[in-house]
Design an enzyme around this catalytic site. Sequence first.
Site, short mmCIF file in Angstrom:
data_model
loop_
_atom_site.label_atom_id
_atom_site.label_comp_id
_atom_site.label_asym_id
_atom_site.label_seq_id
_atom_site.Cartn_x
_atom_site.Cartn_y
_atom_site.Cartn_z
N THR A 48 5.89 0.87 -15.19
CA THR A 48 4.76 0.00 -15.51
C THR A 48 3.43 0.72 -15.33
OG1 THR A 48 3.58 -1.94 -14.64
CG2 THR A 48 5.01 -0.82 -13.10
N ASP A 49 2.40 0.20 -16.01
CA ASP A 49 1.05 0.74 -15.80
C ASP A 49 0.51 0.37 -14.41
OD1 ASP A 49 0.62 -1.98 -16.25
OD2 ASP A 49 -0.80 -1.72 -17.90
N GLU A 50 1.15 -0.62 -13.76
CA GLU A 50 0.60 -1.11 -12.48
C GLU A 50 0.67 -0.04 -11.38
OE1 GLU A 50 1.51 -5.15 -11.51
OE2 GLU A 50 1.92 -5.65 -13.59
N TYR A 97 5.16 -4.96 -5.55
CA TYR A 97 5.87 -4.67 -6.79
C TYR A 97 5.52 -3.27 -7.30
CZ TYR A 97 6.54 -4.43 -11.87
OH TYR A 97 6.87 -4.01 -13.14
N LYS A 120 7.77 0.21 -7.70
CA LYS A 120 7.98 0.92 -8.97
C LYS A 120 7.48 2.37 -8.86
CE LYS A 120 9.26 -0.52 -12.45
NZ LYS A 120 10.64 -0.61 -13.05
#
Length: 358
Positions: free
Chosen positions: A133-135, A159, A163
């Site tokens: 993810t970009d997060e 989260y 990741k």
Amino acid sequence: MTVLVTGGAGFIGANFVLEWLAGSDETVVNIDKLSYAGNLKSLATVLHDPRHVFAQTDIIDSAAVRKLMDLHRPRAIVHFAAESHVDRSILGPDDFVSTNVVGTFHLLEEARRYHAAAADAERRDFRFINVSTDEVYGSLAPDDAPFSETHPYRPNSPYSASKAAADHLARSFFHTYGLPVITTNCSNNYGPLQFPEKLIPLMILNALRGASLPIYGDGLNVRDWLYVADHCAAIRLVLKHGRPGETYNIGGDAQLANINLVEKLCELLDELAPNPAIAAHKQLISYVPDRPGHDRRYAIDSSKIRRELGWQPSETFSSGLRRTVSWYLQNQDWIADIESGDYRHWIEANYGNRARQR
Ligand code: NAD
Ligand code: TYD
């Protein structure tokens, strides 16, 4: 030939499996533990297809994964399985560490064992696609350039931290063991089959019931929206032509503040599903207390995958949103199935508490 997909009963995984089987004769082995987010109804049309082998298995269960790999000899693993919802990670981070970090580690270990023992040609062609993810990059200020592949990792939620840990492990398995890992970091996906805890399907379902549309904080947090089929097409390209050890950012080039997105959605619902009891769906919008640690802005620079692999999104945000709303309107039985069980408890845990704080 066979590919092994993890998390293929979830939102993106199910879209990937359905599109894969629609466009290829290659078998998919689909490993999914069927958490609250896994839904076999999403795969109803392929459950009896001999090219789709479903195994209700936890990726943390190395022995079961090993057995499946040795039996089916996949040429690639596309790893979607994860706990994926930021709000849930705030209320209970344990499962995120367990699946996203430890589960990914066990899967990498099984892939390493399998890859090392494979014959030369099999070993050369094998790929492990780590869907991320970009997060992991953290939050951008309004004028910052979008995230490129070299942006430093600064995860802010349990989260995104889990990741990020998985991405680091995946990277290390390439550098240390030569496992042909490719990581993709994509922006917020939307489209058919998304569990209605995430912004767009939650707002659609609430609006259809005439319930309030809860906007966190001031509604000015920005996300970069990617239609799920465009994401799946990007992953297929990465699988085919991506370079092992590389990462590819995938974004829809559609940055929107949450409040603007929800207003667009309301206008579309006024057109496609008018509710005689209210003049306009916008009346349902209500501001609720913010998410703790809420990242302000995500935006993706996808120039690398566009340049190297020739990918580009086929949907604009307007066309993708229209497709998405139409899908939810036409699939009320899928929604009804989800709305029983765990989903109800989630709504009370996340939004009941916010209402009490006001
Ligand atoms: P999802 O929550 O809809 O689905 C996850 C699936 O993984 C479910 O079917 C679940 O049953 C399965 N699963 C969970 N734990 C498992 C375990 N231990 N073993 C086996 N299966 C397990 O998630 P999604 O939105 O489809 O996301 C897929 C991947 O894409 C995730 O890795 C997520 O981090 C990443 N991603 C998602 C988005 C997005 O906007 N949805 C954006 C960027 C990245
Ligand atoms: P979400 O779909 O949970 O994705 P992510 O947190 O991974 O970006 O949320 C998207 C944006 O919408 C995020 O800024 C939080 C916001 N949001 C709301 O304002 N209200 C809601 O009820 C939800 C679920 C999200």
